[in-house]
Structure formats: C-alpha cells, structure tokens
Design an enzyme around this catalytic site. Structure first.
Site, PDB file in Angstrom:
ATOM      1  N   GLY A  95       2.815  -1.182   4.232  1.00  0.00           N
ATOM      2  CA  GLY A  95       2.852   0.245   3.900  1.00  0.00           C
ATOM      3  C   GLY A  95       4.278   0.698   3.644  1.00  0.00           C
ATOM      4  N   GLY A  96       4.883   1.289   4.655  1.00  0.00           N
ATOM      5  CA  GLY A  96       6.202   1.911   4.527  1.00  0.00           C
ATOM      6  C   GLY A  96       7.245   1.067   3.807  1.00  0.00           C
ATOM      7  N   ASN A 131       0.864  -1.177   0.000  1.00  0.00           N
ATOM      8  CA  ASN A 131       0.000   0.000   0.000  1.00  0.00           C
ATOM      9  C   ASN A 131       0.905   1.233   0.000  1.00  0.00           C
ATOM     10  OD1 ASN A 131      -1.808   2.053   0.533  1.00  0.00           O
ATOM     11  ND2 ASN A 131      -2.264   1.393   2.621  1.00  0.00           N
ATOM     12  N   GLY A 184       2.513   2.118  10.689  1.00  0.00           N
ATOM     13  CA  GLY A 184       3.449   3.234  10.541  1.00  0.00           C
ATOM     14  C   GLY A 184       4.199   3.578  11.817  1.00  0.00           C
TER      15      GLY A 184
HETATM   16  P1  PGA Z   1       2.905   0.177   7.608  1.00  0.00           P
HETATM   17  O1  PGA Z   1       1.436   0.413   7.005  1.00  0.00           O
HETATM   18  O2  PGA Z   1       3.437  -1.086   6.977  1.00  0.00           O
HETATM   19  O3  PGA Z   1       3.692   1.395   7.191  1.00  0.00           O
HETATM   20  O4  PGA Z   1       2.767   0.047   9.082  1.00  0.00           O
HETATM   21  C1  PGA Z   1       0.544  -0.661   6.819  1.00  0.00           C
HETATM   22  C2  PGA Z   1      -0.735  -0.150   6.202  1.00  0.00           C
HETATM   23  O5  PGA Z   1      -1.127   0.989   6.480  1.00  0.00           O
HETATM   24  O6  PGA Z   1      -1.393  -0.864   5.422  1.00  0.00           O
END
Ligand code: PGA
Length: 253
Positions: free
Chosen positions: A235-236, A10, A174
């Site tokens: 995400g990140g 994502n 995040g």
């Molecule tokens: P993250 O985000 O891997 O940066 O924690 C996950 C997400 O929001 O789907």
C-alpha cells in the site's frame, strides 16, 4: 517448487490521472532492467485506462481495486469485470480488509466477485487476514480457514491456479507494524496446507500467496525469504515510484 514472485502496488484512493501517468513515466525507467518478478499497479478506477495505456508494452500490469459481479445493469456506482478488462487491467484486488470493514464486504461477496473476475479473464488477488483482536484471541488460523473456505467456495483446482491470494493481517495494514517473517511464514504455510487439502497438490504448489501489511524496501527481502511467501501487496510504499521500484528490485527470484 519455485513460484515466480509478484509485487502488486495498491494505491487505494490516491493519485489522479495526471499523477498516475507521471508516476509511470518515472517508475518504468526504474524497473526497466529488472527481471524475475511480476509487477502490478492498482490505481483508482478513474486512472485505470490511462495507466494501462501508458504501461502497454512494458512488463507492468494493471489491476482494479474492486469490481461488481454482475455483467451490467442498474447498479449505480458499480463497475463490472468486463469493463475493467476493457479498460486494460489484467488483475483485480478482491476483499481487501478496507472493503470488508468500511464497505460491508463478506466472504460471500468475495466469492461472487472472484467467480466474476475469473469468468472475465481477470486474475483475482483475493485478500484474507485476521484483525488484532482475532490474533490476540488465537483465532488467526480459524479466521483464515473461514475466509478461504467461504471466499473460494465451489471453486475447482484449475480456478485456484488462476488466482492469487494475499495474506494481509489487518493490524499490519498502514500501521508501520509488519508481521514478522516468522508470523507471515506460519500463516502462509497454513494457507498453502489448506489449499492442498481442499484443492489438491498442484493448486497448492503453484498458487502464489502474497504478503501485505507495511511492506517496505527494508523488510521485503526477509518476508519473501519465507518459503511460502511469493510476493507482496504493497500500500503506502507503492505510492512513491522510487520506494516501490526498490521493493521490486529486492523481490527478485
Ligand atoms: P500498507 O497497505 O502497505 O500501507 O500497509 C497494504 C494494503 O492495504 O494492501
């Protein structure tokens, strides 16, 4: 039964069209030999078409990060499921916690969006998960129950089979603080049990439940080792093609 793992990246509001296609040029080479895992990338709407065109003929699928449930009309700023499909996407993320907290989405809107996505032939990736407050008040499983029962209200077993759930504890998104494998395992087992009770054994056994929240190359294998964790929503760490390819490589069935 074994469920084929899915790793979805994502990108949130990151990457221009030029950045997205440059990413793919690197990433596709890095995962060219990888089998045994499905891969999906979710760019911003603006890069959807270009990324889908660049990924054509590879095993990499493309997802939108949101949609609107109406087919067309006077809905300034919104994008329909059919438009997303036409742009080349196969999947769409629905009800991400950022959409719920920053943009007022509810279980009711998640439900309408999921129905619309399925009707257009898109695979919804429906996000659920508790906040830190809710976890500390011991409400995690009750919150998941509400999000599943209302978000998937009215669905039939064959529709559940065509969607993916993503358990994303909000406190892990995040933050660099992922759920422990045991915490993820407990939540995923609960979700699958509810799917079994509400939609039947086949829907429960075959549906994929992804974990999301600070998934990184060094924790993905231990999270996916949990029997009910069928992949990741990243995400990140999906913004860097090397890190994301590493996550994919460590997720194979
Ligand atoms: P993250 O985000 O891997 O940066 O924690 C996950 C997400 O929001 O789907």
């Amino acid at each position: 039964m074994t469920r084929f793992p899915l790793i979805a990246g994502n990108w949130k509001m990151f990457k221009t069209v030029a950045e997205a296609t440059a990413y793919l040029a690197t990433f596709r080479g890095l995962v060219a030999e990888v089998t045994g895992v499905d891969i999906v990338l979710a760019p911003p709407f603006t890069a959807l078409h270009a990324l889908a065109a660049a990924a054509h003929g590879t095993r990499i699928g493309v997802a939108a990060q949101d949609l609107y449930w109406e087919r067309e009309g006077a809905y300034t700023g919104e994008v329909s499921a059919a438009m997303i499909r036409e742009a080349g996407a196969s999947h769409v993320i629905i009800g991400h916690s950022e959409r719920r907290t920053l943009f007022g989405e509810t279980d009711a809107t998640v439900n309408r969006k999921t129905v619309a996505a399925l009707a257009a032939g898109l695979t919804p990736i429906v996000c659920i998960g508790e906040t830190l407050d809710q976890r500390e008040r011991d409400e995690t499983l009750a919150v998941l129950d509400r999000q599943i029962s209302q978000g998937l209200d009215g669905m039939k077993a064959d529709e559940i089979l065509r969607l993916v759930l993503a358990y994303e504890p909000v406190w892990a998104i995040g933050t660099g603080r992922n759920a422990t494998p045991a915490q993820a395992g407990e939540a995923h087992a609960h979700i699958r049990q509810r799917l079994r009770e509400w939609f039947g054994a086949e829907a429960a056994e075959r549906s994929r439940i992804l974990y999301g929240g600070s998934v990184k190359p060094d924790n993905v294998a231990s999270l996916l080792a949990q029997p009910d964790v069928d992949g990741g929503l990243v995400g990140g760490a999906s913004l860097d093609p090397k890190a994301f390819a590493e996550i994919v490589a460590r997720s194979r069935a």
